[in-house]
Design a protein around this motif. Structure first.
Motif, mmCIF file in Angstrom:
data_model
loop_
_atom_site.group_PDB
_atom_site.id
_atom_site.type_symbol
_atom_site.label_atom_id
_atom_site.label_comp_id
_atom_site.label_asym_id
_atom_site.label_seq_id
_atom_site.Cartn_x
_atom_site.Cartn_y
_atom_site.Cartn_z
ATOM 1 N N UNK A 96 40.451 51.519 30.431
ATOM 2 C CA UNK A 96 41.236 50.381 30.917
ATOM 3 C C UNK A 96 40.923 50.069 32.375
ATOM 4 N N UNK A 97 40.807 51.131 33.160
ATOM 5 C CA UNK A 97 40.485 50.912 34.583
ATOM 6 C C UNK A 97 39.105 50.270 34.742
ATOM 7 N N UNK A 98 38.132 50.762 33.959
ATOM 8 C CA UNK A 98 36.791 50.175 34.044
ATOM 9 C C UNK A 98 36.802 48.715 33.614
ATOM 10 N N UNK A 99 37.575 48.428 32.550
ATOM 11 C CA UNK A 99 37.646 47.031 32.112
ATOM 12 C C UNK A 99 38.284 46.153 33.182
ATOM 13 N N UNK A 102 35.800 45.750 35.964
ATOM 14 C CA UNK A 102 34.737 44.814 35.575
ATOM 15 C C UNK A 102 35.220 43.373 35.620
ATOM 16 N N UNK A 103 36.471 43.147 35.149
ATOM 17 C CA UNK A 103 37.003 41.787 35.205
ATOM 18 C C UNK A 103 37.135 41.313 36.654
ATOM 19 N N UNK A 104 37.650 42.199 37.517
ATOM 20 C CA UNK A 104 37.773 41.794 38.921
ATOM 21 C C UNK A 104 36.411 41.571 39.561
ATOM 22 N N UNK A 109 32.435 38.133 41.686
ATOM 23 C CA UNK A 109 31.048 37.651 41.672
ATOM 24 C C UNK A 109 30.997 36.140 41.503
ATOM 25 N N UNK A 110 31.878 35.630 40.631
ATOM 26 C CA UNK A 110 31.917 34.167 40.456
ATOM 27 C C UNK A 110 32.328 33.474 41.747
#
Length: 412
Positions: A96-99, A102-104, A109-110
Motif C-alpha cells: 500500500x505504501x509503495x502504491x 508511486x501515485x504521488x 512527475x506530471x
C-alpha cells in the motif's frame, strides 16, 4: 588331628615376652579378612547408592531440560507464527505504501513535466525577445560603424547651415521614427510661444511632451579643426563656447515651458566623435547645459532614450489593459472554484460507492461461509423418518432445530 590342634596351640613366636600361637594368628587374619570384605561390600553399596542418586539427578535434569526445550520449541513456533503474521501485515502495508508513493510520484512527475514545459516555453519566448533586441543592438552597432567610417566626409556635408540642419534633422527623424509608433511624436510642432522645435515626443500618463533640438553650431567646431597654431585653436575654442552657450540659452528660453513641455530638453549632436570630444575637452559646456536643463545626446544616446520611452509607453498600454486582465483572472478563479467543488462531490460519490462495495463483499463472504457450513452438514441417516405427529411431538427434534437456528444467528 590331635597333632594339628597341638600345632595351632603351640606358640609360634613371642614379642616382648608375649607368646603368639598359630591359632590366635589365624583368628586375627580371619577377622581382618572379614573386615576387609565388609568394607569392600560397604564401599560397593555406597558407590551404587551414589551412582543411583546421580542417575536420578541426571534424569531429573534431563526431564527439566526436555521440558525447557519443549517450551522453547513452542515459543519458537509461536514466534514464527507471529513473525509470519507480521511479515504478511508488513508486506500488505509495504505494498500500500509503495502504491501511494508511486501515485504521488506520478502526480509530482506530471506537475514537474507541466512546470518544465511552461518554463521551457517562457525561456524560448525570452530568448526570442533577447535575440530581437540583440538584432536591434547589432543594427545600431553597424550604424555606428558606418557613421565612424563617414566621419571624414561629415565636415564636407555639414559645410553650411542648411545642409547641416537638414542632415541633423534627417538623422533625428530616422531614429525617432524607427523607435516610436505613429502618434507618439511630432516634427516641427508649434508651441504656445510661437516657437517650433525640431521634434516633440508625447510622454505617457498625460505628462508634457519632450522637446528635441537638432541644430548644432558647426562653424566654430570646424574652425577648431582647421586651426594650425595654438592661438587659433584657443580663439576657435572660445568662439565655440560662446556659440554653444547662446544656443543652449535659446533652447532653455524657447522650449522649456512649465506645464507645456518637460523640464528637460535634448540637444542632438549628429556625430559620435564630436559628442566625445565635447565631453572630453569642453567640460564647462556640459556643466552649463546641465544647469540650463539641456542634455546633449549623440545618435546612440538618443536611440537608447527612445527605447526607454518606448518601454514606458508599452507599460502604460499594459496598465490600461490591466482591468481586463484582472477580470479574466477573476473569471478564471471562479471556474477553478467550481472545478474544486465538482471534484470534491465526485470524490464523495467514489467514497460512498467504495463503502457499498465493501458491504457487498462482506455479505458475499457471509453467504459463502453459510453455504460451506450447510454443505458440510450430514442430512442422511440410517433411521427411517418418523411420522409427522411423532416428529412434532419429539421435543429433542425441536430443540435441535432451535439450536441450529440460534447457531446460524450467532454466526451472522
Amino acid at each position: 588331628m590331635i597333632q594339628t590342634l597341638q600345632l595351632f596351640s603351640n606358640p609360634a613366636f613371642s614379642v616382648d615376652g608375649m607368646s603368639v600361637s598359630f591359632g590366635a594368628l589365624g583368628a586375627s587374619l580371619a577377622a581382618m579378612a572379614l573386615l576387609f570384605v565388609s568394607l569392600r561390600l560397604w564401599a560397593k553399596l555406597r558407590i551404587r547408592q551414589e551412582f543411583d542418586l546421580a542417575a536420578e539427578v541426571a534424569a531429573e535434569r534431563q526431564a527439566t531440560e526436555d521440558r525447557r526445550l519443549e517450551a522453547l520449541m513452542q515459543a519458537q513456533a509461536e514466534m514464527q507464527g507471529r513473525l509470519a503474521t507480521m511479515a504478511e501485515l508488513f508486506g500488505s502495508r509495504q505494498s500500500e505504501f509503495n502504491r501511494s508513493i508511486n501515485e504521488r510520484l506520478d502526480g509530482m512527475t506530471h506537475r514537474l513535466g507541466t512546470t518544465i514545459s511552461e518554463q521551457t516555453k517562457s525561456t524560448h519566448h525570452n530568448l526570442r525577445i533577447l535575440q530581437e533586441r540583440l538584432a536591434v543592438i547589432d543594427a545600431a552597432q553597424n550604424n555606428i560603424q558606418s557613421l565612424a567610417k563617414d566621419v571624414v566626409g561629415l565636415q564636407a556635408i555639414l559645410s553650411n547651415k542648411q545642409t547641416r540642419g537638414a542632415f541633423g534633422q534627417a538623422r533625428m527623424e530616422t531614429i525617432i521614427a524607427d523607435g516610436l509608433p505613429m502618434g507618439a511624436y511630432a516634427f516641427q510642432d508649434t508651441l504656445s510661444n510661437g516657437s517650433r522645435p525640431d521634434c516633440t515626443i508625447r510622454m505617457p500618463n498625460g505628462q508634457p511632451p519632450l522637446v528635441i533640438d537638432a541644430k548644432f553650431p558647426l562653424e566654430a567646431w570646424n574652425a577648431i579643426r582647421d586651426a594650425t597654431t595654438p592661438e587659433q585653436k584657443k580663439a576657435a575654442g572660445q568662439q565655440f563656447r560662446r556659440d554653444m552657450e547662446v544656443h543652449l540659452k535659446d533652447i532653455s528660453e524657447k522650449y522649456l515651458m512649465h506645464g507645456e513641455t518637460q523640464d528637460t530638453a535634448f540637444l542632438f549632436v549628429p556625430s559620435e566623435s564630436i559628442f566625445a570630444e565635447i565631453h572630453e575637452n569642453f567640460e564647462g559646456i556640459v556643466q552649463r547645459a546641465h544647469k540650463l536643463r539641456v542634455v546633449i545626446v549623440s545618435p546612440s544616446l538618443l536611440m537608447l532614450s527612445i527605447q526607454v520611452i518606448q518601454a514606458v509607453l508599452k507599460d502604460q498600454r499594459m496598465r490600461e489593459q490591466a482591468h481586463l486582465i484582472q477580470g479574466e483572472v477573476v473569471h478564471l478563479m471562479e471556474d477553478l472554484t467550481r472545478l474544486d467543488d465538482r471534484t470534491r462531490k465526485l470524490q464523495s460519490h467514489f467514497l460512498a460507492a467504495q463503502k457499498d462495495v465493501e458491504m457487498i463483499l462482506t455479505s458475499a463472504d457471509k453467504l459463502n461461509r453459510r453455504g460451506a457450513k450447510i454443505e458440510a452438514m450430514d442430512f442422511e441417516g440410517p433411521q427411517e423418518p418418523a411420522p409427522k405427529s411423532e416428529t412434532a411431538a419429539d421435543p429433542s427434534a425441536e430443540s435441535r432445530t432451535g439450536l441450529l437456528k440460534l447457531r446460524l444467528v450467532d454466526e451472522d
